[in-house]
Design an enzyme around this catalytic site. Structure first.
Site, PDB file in Angstrom:
ATOM      1  N   LYS A 185     -20.803   1.070 -25.063  1.00 53.84           N
ATOM      2  CA  LYS A 185     -20.205  -0.188 -25.475  1.00 53.84           C
ATOM      3  C   LYS A 185     -20.555  -1.013 -25.975  1.00 53.84           C
ATOM      4  O   LYS A 185     -19.593  -1.570 -27.676  1.00 53.84           O
ATOM      5  CB  LYS A 185     -18.888   0.375 -24.120  1.00 53.84           C
ATOM      6  CG  LYS A 185     -18.010  -0.918 -24.573  1.00 53.84           C
ATOM      7  CD  LYS A 185     -16.726  -0.085 -25.206  1.00 53.84           C
ATOM      8  CE  LYS A 185     -15.620  -0.450 -25.365  1.00 53.84           C
ATOM      9  NZ  LYS A 185     -14.990  -0.198 -26.299  1.00 53.84           N
ATOM     10  N   LYS A 216     -14.464   7.221 -35.947  1.00 50.49           N
ATOM     11  CA  LYS A 216     -14.008   7.799 -35.153  1.00 50.49           C
ATOM     12  C   LYS A 216     -13.986   9.521 -34.536  1.00 50.49           C
ATOM     13  O   LYS A 216     -14.341   9.584 -33.770  1.00 50.49           O
ATOM     14  CB  LYS A 216     -12.338   7.215 -34.984  1.00 50.49           C
ATOM     15  CG  LYS A 216     -12.181   6.033 -34.930  1.00 50.49           C
ATOM     16  CD  LYS A 216     -12.196   5.558 -32.943  1.00 50.49           C
ATOM     17  CE  LYS A 216     -12.478   4.255 -32.619  1.00 50.49           C
ATOM     18  NZ  LYS A 216     -13.681   3.122 -33.231  1.00 50.49           N
ATOM     19  N   GLU A 220     -17.307  10.271 -33.710  1.00 53.21           N
ATOM     20  CA  GLU A 220     -18.026   9.515 -32.410  1.00 53.21           C
ATOM     21  C   GLU A 220     -17.416  10.623 -31.648  1.00 53.21           C
ATOM     22  O   GLU A 220     -18.160  10.733 -30.469  1.00 53.21           O
ATOM     23  CB  GLU A 220     -17.624   8.700 -32.453  1.00 53.21           C
ATOM     24  CG  GLU A 220     -17.794   7.189 -33.099  1.00 53.21           C
ATOM     25  CD  GLU A 220     -17.744   5.756 -33.113  1.00 53.21           C
ATOM     26  OE1 GLU A 220     -17.811   4.199 -32.012  1.00 53.21           O
ATOM     27  OE2 GLU A 220     -15.937   5.309 -32.050  1.00 53.21           O
ATOM     28  N   TRP A 243     -28.669   4.080 -20.096  1.00 50.25           N
ATOM     29  CA  TRP A 243     -28.614   5.007 -21.639  1.00 50.25           C
ATOM     30  C   TRP A 243     -30.682   4.768 -22.119  1.00 50.25           C
ATOM     31  O   TRP A 243     -30.999   3.472 -22.755  1.00 50.25           O
ATOM     32  CB  TRP A 243     -28.227   3.598 -22.729  1.00 50.25           C
ATOM     33  CG  TRP A 243     -27.325   4.410 -23.342  1.00 50.25           C
ATOM     34  CD1 TRP A 243     -26.667   5.623 -23.922  1.00 50.25           C
ATOM     35  CD2 TRP A 243     -27.618   3.990 -25.119  1.00 50.25           C
ATOM     36  NE1 TRP A 243     -26.188   5.463 -25.425  1.00 50.25           N
ATOM     37  CE2 TRP A 243     -26.968   5.205 -26.145  1.00 50.25           C
ATOM     38  CE3 TRP A 243     -29.215   3.011 -26.073  1.00 50.25           C
ATOM     39  CZ2 TRP A 243     -27.096   4.364 -27.304  1.00 50.25           C
ATOM     40  CZ3 TRP A 243     -28.667   3.141 -26.904  1.00 50.25           C
ATOM     41  CH2 TRP A 243     -28.224   4.273 -27.686  1.00 50.25           C
ATOM     42  N   HIS A 261     -17.571   9.679 -58.579  1.00 48.38           N
ATOM     43  CA  HIS A 261     -19.232   9.982 -58.188  1.00 48.38           C
ATOM     44  C   HIS A 261     -19.811  10.320 -57.522  1.00 48.38           C
ATOM     45  O   HIS A 261     -20.691  10.043 -57.463  1.00 48.38           O
ATOM     46  CB  HIS A 261     -18.833   8.390 -58.201  1.00 48.38           C
ATOM     47  CG  HIS A 261     -18.218   7.292 -59.700  1.00 48.38           C
ATOM     48  ND1 HIS A 261     -18.533   7.488 -60.164  1.00 48.38           N
ATOM     49  CD2 HIS A 261     -16.785   7.556 -59.414  1.00 48.38           C
ATOM     50  CE1 HIS A 261     -18.515   7.146 -61.637  1.00 48.38           C
ATOM     51  NE2 HIS A 261     -16.805   6.620 -60.762  1.00 48.38           N
ATOM     52  N   GLU A 298     -13.016   3.500 -40.476  1.00 45.21           N
ATOM     53  CA  GLU A 298     -13.052   3.442 -39.663  1.00 45.21           C
ATOM     54  C   GLU A 298     -12.594   5.220 -38.740  1.00 45.21           C
ATOM     55  O   GLU A 298     -12.974   5.899 -38.313  1.00 45.21           O
ATOM     56  CB  GLU A 298     -12.014   2.664 -38.967  1.00 45.21           C
ATOM     57  CG  GLU A 298     -11.653   2.220 -38.002  1.00 45.21           C
ATOM     58  CD  GLU A 298     -12.321   2.233 -36.505  1.00 45.21           C
ATOM     59  OE1 GLU A 298     -12.445   2.474 -35.709  1.00 45.21           O
ATOM     60  OE2 GLU A 298     -13.595   2.149 -37.205  1.00 45.21           O
ATOM     61  N   CYS A 354     -26.323   0.333 -20.602  1.00 41.57           N
ATOM     62  CA  CYS A 354     -26.482   0.398 -19.658  1.00 41.57           C
ATOM     63  C   CYS A 354     -25.785  -0.865 -18.832  1.00 41.57           C
ATOM     64  O   CYS A 354     -25.493  -1.679 -18.883  1.00 41.57           O
ATOM     65  CB  CYS A 354     -28.024   0.028 -19.217  1.00 41.57           C
ATOM     66  SG  CYS A 354     -29.504   0.675 -20.324  1.00 41.57           S
ATOM     67  N   ASN A 356     -32.316  -4.022 -18.533  1.00 40.21           N
ATOM     68  CA  ASN A 356     -30.823  -3.700 -19.344  1.00 40.21           C
ATOM     69  C   ASN A 356     -32.451  -4.533 -20.691  1.00 40.21           C
ATOM     70  O   ASN A 356     -32.202  -5.202 -20.017  1.00 40.21           O
ATOM     71  CB  ASN A 356     -29.575  -4.162 -19.383  1.00 40.21           C
ATOM     72  CG  ASN A 356     -28.819  -3.454 -18.207  1.00 40.21           C
ATOM     73  OD1 ASN A 356     -29.136  -1.633 -18.131  1.00 40.21           O
ATOM     74  ND2 ASN A 356     -27.811  -4.417 -18.294  1.00 40.21           N
ATOM     75  N   GLY A 357     -32.245  -3.887 -21.714  1.00 44.26           N
ATOM     76  CA  GLY A 357     -32.205  -4.510 -22.924  1.00 44.26           C
ATOM     77  C   GLY A 357     -33.601  -3.127 -23.409  1.00 44.26           C
ATOM     78  O   GLY A 357     -34.392  -1.891 -22.868  1.00 44.26           O
ATOM     79  N   ARG A 387     -19.710   1.012 -20.554  1.00 37.86           N
ATOM     80  CA  ARG A 387     -20.871   1.237 -21.439  1.00 37.86           C
ATOM     81  C   ARG A 387     -21.449   1.826 -21.637  1.00 37.86           C
ATOM     82  O   ARG A 387     -22.731   1.754 -22.769  1.00 37.86           O
ATOM     83  CB  ARG A 387     -21.934   0.360 -20.153  1.00 37.86           C
ATOM     84  CG  ARG A 387     -20.693  -1.146 -19.898  1.00 37.86           C
ATOM     85  CD  ARG A 387     -21.957  -1.928 -18.523  1.00 37.86           C
ATOM     86  NE  ARG A 387     -22.707  -2.730 -19.312  1.00 37.86           N
ATOM     87  CZ  ARG A 387     -22.925  -4.074 -19.851  1.00 37.86           C
ATOM     88  NH1 ARG A 387     -21.628  -4.014 -19.205  1.00 37.86           N
ATOM     89  NH2 ARG A 387     -23.834  -4.698 -20.260  1.00 37.86           N
TER      90      ARG A 387
END
Length: 605
Positions: free
Chosen positions: A600, A481, A484, A75, A500, A477, A2, A99-100, A27
């Site tokens: 973000k 990526k 995402e 968001w 395993h 990572e 947001c 925001n929040g 963001r």
């Protein structure tokens, strides 16, 4: 997540609000809106779902005049991304952006219902507007009504209030989520961060937790959590460092990947002088008995790599935790241990909460952040900037490798302080670290090769990444990526874990990306790779010249990495992980810089 912008200006604010919101697109958001008070004192708003261009189009057909206004990119948390759920929320004479999360909004709604007041949206935010309007209906002034409402809220929030009939008044409040005030000449501003405010002013005041502020064009009165008027320091920001442009690249992410040799060089110049590590004098690891490293997402994986460095180079036990798990399992911490919080924004809610828990249990807390004025930077015993510069793309690239570089420097400092390496060995390790920017520049040449592989990867439903030692977190990572950016299911595994369970997934349609520098673990990793090939798995092998000469026969494809870097090769191997995800996303046509559902900076749980 947001974005908030507020302006008490001398010009038409609608275009300024939209431009500022555009600077906050990084963001993450799924709807946007603005509200203004016009020359006659009338409060009105416009909202739209999707990208800011939709809001801009609406404002062309339905202009919103006024010199005072607030704007927001949302968001979604409570309620889907619809126009009715978009901010600003308005109830009678008040509009609010937020925001929040308001944690007690259901109780507040039930109480409103008992008063005959029903919300129009599914959001927690509208409850703030409804209660403020209710208090105003009962005779409270705008300031009194906002204060009464704030006193009832539980949770984390940054809020901005705008009122009908009030062309020279705005109220801002912060608890948990970041919020800053910008000072102009006969104008005042509020924003989620300095990026939004940079076009208007270089004079910034950051609100502390629990603060609220009453803004007029003459200035701001700030009150602390106890309602006492207080002064917060004014800082000057370098507006040059807040410049946002693609520099000729198609996407911000491509630009930020390419910037890594330069920003890593800047990190090394900042923290290493000749053969000496330059850190605050209080950072002496000689008597530390354990390190706790905490982060979220990519920051957590940077800490995971650093765990190997702290333990192997410095002989210092290191725990690595996801921040959201750390804060709730309440781990026992030694009073001789240190806590390191890793966060790009410095505002990550779970990481900040973990820091607050650790402060009461350890001897020192360190904030590894990219924003030196952030909450984690202010609350930690010591803040160490990662110096990545603004990273606009939601998926982190240069912020990750800058975090790794600072953590590598800390691990070397710990090794030297604890007598695990002498001066000559420190010099040798620093030489390896200094070689990284040049080796990175060579690694950037793999972009075209990664583009060539992207058509193959873009057809996959599942992709596996394998690595050993400090390359295992880099495999994690790489998988993160790819998920995402391209929305392809991907998983990272320690190579030794393959048999395993994950080996059951192997078939001709599952690409397996193997990270295997020619080091002490190379033969072990190649053994696991052969197990995949025996089951008709399709291998993409990343290794240096020696590794490819020894093991590339029979693989589907390979990427030649430069040799060198010593213990710090994981920093180099991050780049092809980024390029593979980037080019695969481009091949699939997904939104590279703003992937769906992602933000973000995650400033709420």
């Amino acid at each position: 997540m947001c974005g908030i912008i507020g302006i008490l200006g001398n010009h038409e604010v609608s275009p300024q609000l939209v431009d500022a919101l555009r600077r906050l697109e990084y963001r993450g958001y799924d709807s946007a809106g603005v509200a203004t008070v016009d020359a006659q004192g009338r409060l009105d708003r416009r909202r739209a779902v999707g990208k800011l261009v939709n809001l801009s189009d609406k404002l062309v057909h339905e202009p919103l005049p006024g010199h005072a206004g607030i704007g927001h990119t949302r968001w979604a948390t409570h309620g889907p991304a619809t126009e009715v759920n978009a901010h600003p929320h308005q109830s009678g004479p008040v509009a609010v952006v937020h925001n929040g999360i308001i944690e007690n909004f259901r109780e507040l709604r039930e109480e409103l219902a008992s008063l005959g007041i029903q919300p129009q949206s599914q959001t927690d935010t509208e409850t703030v507007a409804l209660w403020t309007a209710h208090y105003m209906d009962k005779g409270a002034s705008p300031v009194e009504a906002a204060r009464k409402t704030l006193a009832r809220l539980k949770g984390a929030f940054a809020l901005a209030f705008l009122f009908d009939g009030e062309q020279d008044l705005m109220i801002a409040a912060r608890k948990g989520s970041p919020l800053a005030i910008g000072h102009g000449t006969g104008e005042m501003f509020i924003g989620s961060d300095a990026v939004a405010l940079a076009p208007f002013t270089d004079r910034i005041t950051y609100l502390e937790d629990g603060d609220h502020a009453i803004l007029t064009r003459a200035g701001a009165q700030i009150f602390d959590a106890d309602g006492r008027q207080t002064n917060r320091p004014e800082a000057r920001i370098d507006t040059g460092t807040t410049a946002i442009d693609k520099g000729g690249y198609r996407h911000f992410m491509a630009k930020e990947i390419a910037e890594q040799p330069v920003v890593i060089g800047d990190v090394l110049n900042h923290y290493v002088k000749d053969d000496r590590i330059v850190l605050p004098d209080s950072l002496d690891f000689a008597t530390v008995d354990r390190i706790s490293l905490v982060g979220c997402g990519t920051a957590h994986l940077a800490g995971h790599v650093a765990k190997y460095w702290f333990e192997q180079l410095a002989g210092l036990p290191c725990d690595i935790d996801v921040a959201s798990e750390f804060r709730y399992r309440e781990p026992p911490l030694s009073p001789r241990s240190w806590f390191i919080a890793v966060s790009q924004s410095g505002e990550t809610a779970d990481t900040l909460a973990a820091l607050h828990y650790a402060k009461d249990h350890v001897s020192r807390t360190i904030g590894l952040v990219n924003v030196g004025t952030s909450a984690i930077a202010r609350d930690a015993s010591i803040a160490l900037p990662t110096r990545a510069g603004i990273e606009v793309s939601v998926a982190s690239s240069k912020a990750f490798t800058c975090q790794l570089t600072v953590l590598a420097i800390l691990a070397l400092k710990a090794a030297h302080d604890r007598g695990r390496i002498d001066d000559a060995q420190l010099t040798a390790h620093l030489a390896d670290l200094r070689s990284i920017p040049g080796l990175m520049q060579q690694t950037l040449n793999l972009s075209d090769d990664c583009r060539g592989l992207s058509e193959w990867l873009s057809q996959a439903r599942d992709v596996l990444f394998l690595g050993r030692g400090a390359l295992y977190p880099v495999a994690l990572e790489g998988a993160l990526k790819l998920k995402e950016l391209s929305y392809i299911h991907a998983e990272g595994y320690a190579s030794g874990e393959l048999k395993h369970g994950p080996i059951a997934l192997i078939d001709r349609d599952v690409p397996v990306i193997v990270l295997a520098p020619h080091d002490a673990l190379f033969e072990k990793t190649v053994s696991n790779m052969q197990e995949v090939m025996a089951r008709h798995g399709q291998i993409l092998l990343l290794s240096d010249e020696a590794g490819l000469s020894a093991a590339s026969h029979g693989v589907q494809a390979s990427l030649r990495m430069p040799s060198g870097g010593g213990a710090f090769q994981p920093i180099l191997y991050a780049i092809p992980m980024q390029y593979l995800a980037y080019h695969t996303a481009v091949a699939k046509g997904t939104d590279v810089d703003q992937p769906r559902n992602l933000a973000k900076s995650v400033t709420v749980e």
